[in-house]
Motif scaffolding. Structure first.
Motif, PDB file in Angstrom:
ATOM      1  N   PRO A  46      -9.696 -11.906  -6.502  1.00 38.07           N
ATOM      2  CA  PRO A  46      -8.656 -10.925  -6.134  1.00 38.07           C
ATOM      3  C   PRO A  46      -9.228  -9.535  -5.833  1.00 38.07           C
ATOM      4  CG  PRO A  46      -8.001 -12.176  -8.076  1.00 38.07           C
ATOM      5  CD  PRO A  46      -9.433 -12.492  -7.829  1.00 38.07           C
ATOM      6  N   LEU A  47     -10.271  -9.141  -6.587  1.00 38.75           N
ATOM      7  CA  LEU A  47     -10.874  -7.832  -6.345  1.00 38.75           C
ATOM      8  C   LEU A  47     -11.516  -7.779  -4.966  1.00 38.75           C
ATOM      9  CD1 LEU A  47     -11.744  -5.029  -7.261  1.00 38.75           C
ATOM     10  CD2 LEU A  47     -13.701  -6.073  -8.419  1.00 38.75           C
TER      11      LEU A  47
ATOM     12  N   HIS B  47      -8.812  -7.540  -2.374  1.00 43.14           N
ATOM     13  CA  HIS B  47      -8.232  -6.192  -2.388  1.00 43.14           C
ATOM     14  C   HIS B  47      -9.143  -5.210  -1.659  1.00 43.14           C
ATOM     15  CE1 HIS B  47      -6.171  -2.604  -3.854  1.00 43.14           C
ATOM     16  NE2 HIS B  47      -7.350  -2.145  -4.252  1.00 43.14           N
TER      17      HIS B  47
ATOM     18  N   ARG C  81      -9.151  -5.597   2.201  1.00 45.25           N
ATOM     19  CA  ARG C  81      -7.930  -5.222   2.909  1.00 45.25           C
ATOM     20  C   ARG C  81      -7.703  -3.709   2.940  1.00 45.25           C
ATOM     21  NH1 ARG C  81      -2.741  -8.835   2.453  1.00 45.25           N
ATOM     22  NH2 ARG C  81      -2.580  -7.796   4.482  1.00 45.25           N
ATOM     23  N   ARG C  82      -8.631  -2.941   2.348  1.00 45.34           N
ATOM     24  CA  ARG C  82      -8.481  -1.480   2.392  1.00 45.34           C
ATOM     25  C   ARG C  82      -8.946  -0.950   3.748  1.00 45.34           C
ATOM     26  NH1 ARG C  82      -4.691  -1.039  -0.322  1.00 45.34           N
ATOM     27  NH2 ARG C  82      -4.738  -3.294  -0.107  1.00 45.34           N
TER      28      ARG C  82
ATOM     29  N   ARG D 160     -12.799   1.023   1.925  1.00 43.74           N
ATOM     30  CA  ARG D 160     -13.452  -0.261   1.678  1.00 43.74           C
ATOM     31  C   ARG D 160     -14.922  -0.065   1.342  1.00 43.74           C
ATOM     32  NH1 ARG D 160     -13.594  -3.584   6.862  1.00 43.74           N
ATOM     33  NH2 ARG D 160     -11.374  -3.038   6.736  1.00 43.74           N
TER      34      ARG D 160
END
Length: 257
Positions: free
Chosen positions: A57-58, A61, A64-65, A70
């Protein structure tokens, strides 16, 4: 590697005798050593599982920044790799020891009575925490490589066609992240299986894992190179088999796709 295999069949001694015998393999079936192997495999699997639950998940995440954010987040994830693993492990000792930062925080929150201790240091939980901290960046790096190339428009298309968020995750995102997830599991499982610094410092003298046993058989009295070599060959074969299995499974899934 050929020498290691030959030594595993040699007679016990210092130096080893050249007469081939059952060597370390005959002693490898001893329950004491087999329990070390099982304990190490369980700890490596647990480390891989926790890193997967936290790292995947990290990584998604971070991927997707916006580009600038990112890069900053990705750099922050990999930053611990710049420091010595030995120094970082000693830092965890400071946190987990009796009267350390964890105990002080627990007392401030009222979770532990004054003068009490959580007793986390020198436990399997402390070893798991240290291994996860050490190898989590490898999982994030592997999954991030797949997530960065993922076309998130496919997820929106699946939702437009009636898929729920959970269905889109299961049917679209996970298959596309599969190469990164498999690579991350290998990158974490292999070093966690043979780790010796973290188990030695956070697990204490009573925690015997493969890395500690291997080191002791070659460096500490009584020396037992045949047993250490047999353990090393066992780990090598097990890890090699796991890598081959994952590679063939990936090829099979790609062929079905």
């Amino acid at each position: 590697l050929v020498l290691v295999v030959l030594i595993s069949f040699a007679g016990r001694g210092s130096p080893v005798t050249l007469e081939l015998s059952g060597g370390g393999w005959a002693r490898l079936v001893d329950p004491a050593w087999s329990s070390v192997i099982v304990r190490s495999v369980v700890m490596a699997v647990a480390t891989t599982g926790v890193c997967l639950l936290l790292g995947a998940p990290l990584a998604v995440h971070v991927a997707r920044r916006p580009p600038r954010t990112r890069r900053v987040l990705y750099f922050a994830v990999l930053l611990p790799l710049w420091a010595s693993s030995l120094a970082l492990t000693y830092a965890w000792i400071v946190v987990l020891r009796s009267g350390g930062l964890a105990d002080q925080a627990a007392r401030a929150l009222g979770a532990v009575a004054e003068g009490g201790t959580l007793g986390w240091l020198y436990t399997p939980g402390a070893v798991l925490l240290g291994l996860v901290y050490a190898y989590l960046p490898f999982m994030v790096h592997a999954v991030y490589a797949s997530a960065e190339r993922l076309d998130w428009g496919l997820v929106e298309a699946a939702e437009d066609l009636g898929a729920t968020r959970a269905t889109a995750l299961r049917r679209v995102v996970l298959p596309l992240l599969r190469p990164g997830l498999a690579a991350g599991c290998v990158l974490v499982f292999v070093p966690a299986l043979g780790a010796f610094v973290v188990p030695d410092l956070l697990g204490g003298a009573k925690s015997a894992y493969l890395g500690n046993v291997l080191q002791d058989r070659f460096r500490m009295e009584p020396l037992d190179w045949p047993l250490g070599s047999a353990l090393a060959v066992t780990v090598l074969v097990a890890v090699g088999a796991a890598v081959v299995f994952l590679a063939r499974r990936e090829r099979g899934l790609d062929a079905l796709a």
